[in-house]
Design a protein around this motif. Structure first.
Motif, PDB file in Angstrom:
ATOM      1  N   TYR A  48       0.830  -1.206   0.000  1.00  0.00           N
ATOM      2  CA  TYR A  48       0.000   0.000   0.000  1.00  0.00           C
ATOM      3  C   TYR A  48       0.864   1.255   0.000  1.00  0.00           C
ATOM      4  N   SER A  49       1.937   1.250   0.775  1.00  0.00           N
ATOM      5  CA  SER A  49       2.842   2.405   0.803  1.00  0.00           C
ATOM      6  C   SER A  49       3.509   2.623  -0.554  1.00  0.00           C
ATOM      7  N   ASP A  50       3.912   1.534  -1.187  1.00  0.00           N
ATOM      8  CA  ASP A  50       4.514   1.640  -2.520  1.00  0.00           C
ATOM      9  C   ASP A  50       3.519   2.216  -3.521  1.00  0.00           C
ATOM     10  N   LEU A  51       2.277   1.761  -3.446  1.00  0.00           N
ATOM     11  CA  LEU A  51       1.247   2.279  -4.343  1.00  0.00           C
ATOM     12  C   LEU A  51       0.989   3.762  -4.079  1.00  0.00           C
ATOM     13  N   ALA A  52       0.967   4.139  -2.824  1.00  0.00           N
ATOM     14  CA  ALA A  52       0.760   5.549  -2.478  1.00  0.00           C
ATOM     15  C   ALA A  52       1.861   6.405  -3.093  1.00  0.00           C
ATOM     16  N   TRP A  53       3.083   5.928  -3.033  1.00  0.00           N
ATOM     17  CA  TRP A  53       4.199   6.671  -3.600  1.00  0.00           C
ATOM     18  C   TRP A  53       4.025   6.861  -5.109  1.00  0.00           C
ATOM     19  N   ILE A  54       3.602   5.817  -5.796  1.00  0.00           N
ATOM     20  CA  ILE A  54       3.394   5.910  -7.244  1.00  0.00           C
ATOM     21  C   ILE A  54       2.319   6.941  -7.555  1.00  0.00           C
ATOM     22  N   PHE A  55       1.198   6.869  -6.845  1.00  0.00           N
ATOM     23  CA  PHE A  55       0.114   7.801  -7.135  1.00  0.00           C
ATOM     24  C   PHE A  55       0.496   9.236  -6.778  1.00  0.00           C
ATOM     25  N   LYS A  56       1.356   9.401  -5.786  1.00  0.00           N
ATOM     26  CA  LYS A  56       1.874  10.734  -5.470  1.00  0.00           C
ATOM     27  C   LYS A  56       2.724  11.246  -6.625  1.00  0.00           C
ATOM     28  N   GLU A  57       3.563  10.374  -7.161  1.00  0.00           N
ATOM     29  CA  GLU A  57       4.406  10.759  -8.290  1.00  0.00           C
ATOM     30  C   GLU A  57       3.571  11.131  -9.516  1.00  0.00           C
ATOM     31  N   GLU A  58       2.421  10.491  -9.662  1.00  0.00           N
ATOM     32  CA  GLU A  58       1.516  10.790 -10.777  1.00  0.00           C
ATOM     33  C   GLU A  58       0.599  11.977 -10.475  1.00  0.00           C
ATOM     34  N   LEU A  59       0.814  12.596  -9.328  1.00  0.00           N
ATOM     35  CA  LEU A  59       0.031  13.743  -8.866  1.00  0.00           C
ATOM     36  C   LEU A  59      -1.441  13.406  -8.640  1.00  0.00           C
ATOM     37  N   ASN A  60      -1.700  12.138  -8.346  1.00  0.00           N
ATOM     38  CA  ASN A  60      -3.048  11.705  -7.996  1.00  0.00           C
ATOM     39  C   ASN A  60      -3.104  11.634  -6.468  1.00  0.00           C
ATOM     40  N   PHE A  61      -3.182  12.806  -5.863  1.00  0.00           N
ATOM     41  CA  PHE A  61      -3.073  12.899  -4.411  1.00  0.00           C
ATOM     42  C   PHE A  61      -4.217  12.230  -3.655  1.00  0.00           C
ATOM     43  N   PRO A  62      -5.473  12.308  -4.155  1.00  0.00           N
ATOM     44  CA  PRO A  62      -6.533  11.604  -3.417  1.00  0.00           C
ATOM     45  C   PRO A  62      -6.289  10.095  -3.336  1.00  0.00           C
ATOM     46  N   LEU A  63      -5.862   9.501  -4.444  1.00  0.00           N
ATOM     47  CA  LEU A  63      -5.595   8.063  -4.431  1.00  0.00           C
ATOM     48  C   LEU A  63      -4.343   7.754  -3.607  1.00  0.00           C
ATOM     49  N   ALA A  64      -3.349   8.608  -3.684  1.00  0.00           N
ATOM     50  CA  ALA A  64      -2.145   8.416  -2.875  1.00  0.00           C
ATOM     51  C   ALA A  64      -2.496   8.420  -1.389  1.00  0.00           C
ATOM     52  N   LEU A  65      -3.327   9.365  -0.979  1.00  0.00           N
ATOM     53  CA  LEU A  65      -3.726   9.434   0.427  1.00  0.00           C
ATOM     54  C   LEU A  65      -4.580   8.241   0.836  1.00  0.00           C
ATOM     55  N   GLU A  66      -5.391   7.758  -0.079  1.00  0.00           N
ATOM     56  CA  GLU A  66      -6.220   6.578   0.218  1.00  0.00           C
ATOM     57  C   GLU A  66      -5.340   5.364   0.521  1.00  0.00           C
ATOM     58  N   TYR A  67      -4.333   5.131  -0.317  1.00  0.00           N
ATOM     59  CA  TYR A  67      -3.452   3.982  -0.101  1.00  0.00           C
ATOM     60  C   TYR A  67      -2.552   4.187   1.107  1.00  0.00           C
ATOM     61  N   LEU A  68      -2.129   5.409   1.330  1.00  0.00           N
ATOM     62  CA  LEU A  68      -1.329   5.689   2.510  1.00  0.00           C
ATOM     63  C   LEU A  68      -2.131   5.432   3.781  1.00  0.00           C
ATOM     64  N   ASP A  69      -3.406   5.804   3.752  1.00  0.00           N
ATOM     65  CA  ASP A  69      -4.272   5.566   4.904  1.00  0.00           C
ATOM     66  C   ASP A  69      -4.460   4.068   5.147  1.00  0.00           C
ATOM     67  N   LYS A  70      -4.606   3.294   4.073  1.00  0.00           N
ATOM     68  CA  LYS A  70      -4.737   1.844   4.226  1.00  0.00           C
ATOM     69  C   LYS A  70      -3.472   1.249   4.857  1.00  0.00           C
ATOM     70  N   ALA A  71      -2.332   1.716   4.395  1.00  0.00           N
ATOM     71  CA  ALA A  71      -1.067   1.232   4.968  1.00  0.00           C
ATOM     72  C   ALA A  71      -0.978   1.601   6.438  1.00  0.00           C
ATOM     73  N   GLU A  72      -1.343   2.823   6.745  1.00  0.00           N
ATOM     74  CA  GLU A  72      -1.246   3.304   8.123  1.00  0.00           C
ATOM     75  C   GLU A  72      -2.185   2.529   9.048  1.00  0.00           C
ATOM     76  N   LYS A  73      -3.382   2.231   8.580  1.00  0.00           N
ATOM     77  CA  LYS A  73      -4.329   1.462   9.407  1.00  0.00           C
ATOM     78  C   LYS A  73      -3.783   0.068   9.714  1.00  0.00           C
ATOM     79  N   LEU A  74      -3.183  -0.568   8.729  1.00  0.00           N
ATOM     80  CA  LEU A  74      -2.598  -1.885   8.969  1.00  0.00           C
ATOM     81  C   LEU A  74      -1.439  -1.795   9.948  1.00  0.00           C
TER      82      LEU A  74
END
Length: 88
Positions: A48-74
């Motif tokens: 999830y953290s890796d995916l968040a990083w990719i979406f951040k790089e693509e400037l898709n911040f809502p999706l990046a935050l969604e995956y970051l939140d999933k990683a953080e919850k786990l």
């Protein structure tokens, strides 16, 4: 299976470094399917953290935050010292 997840993450990270985000996400999602099916929470959080990083790089911040939140919850659920959540 856990080693397969690790290998998929490594391949995904190589493609991320090459800015081949579509290929990177394909490998990461394959790894995520395995880790979630087997309940490998730590590995899922890493993907999830890796995916968040990719979406951040693509400037898709809502999706990046969604995956970051999933990683953080786990991570928070596992009492991971890397978790940034604060009880209160």
């Amino acid at each position: 299976p856990q080693q397969r997840v690790t290998i998929y993450r490594q391949i995904g990270n190589v493609y991320t470094e090459l800015s081949e985000y579509v290929l990177a996400t394909q490998y990461l999602f394959e790894g995520l399917k395995i880790s979630e099916r087997l309940g490998l929470r730590y590995e899922s959080a890493r993907v999830y953290s890796d995916l968040a990083w990719i979406f951040k790089e693509e400037l898709n911040f809502p999706l990046a935050l969604e995956y970051l939140d999933k990683a953080e919850k786990l991570r928070f659920g596992m009492n991971d010292p890397g978790s940034t959540r604060v009880l209160g």
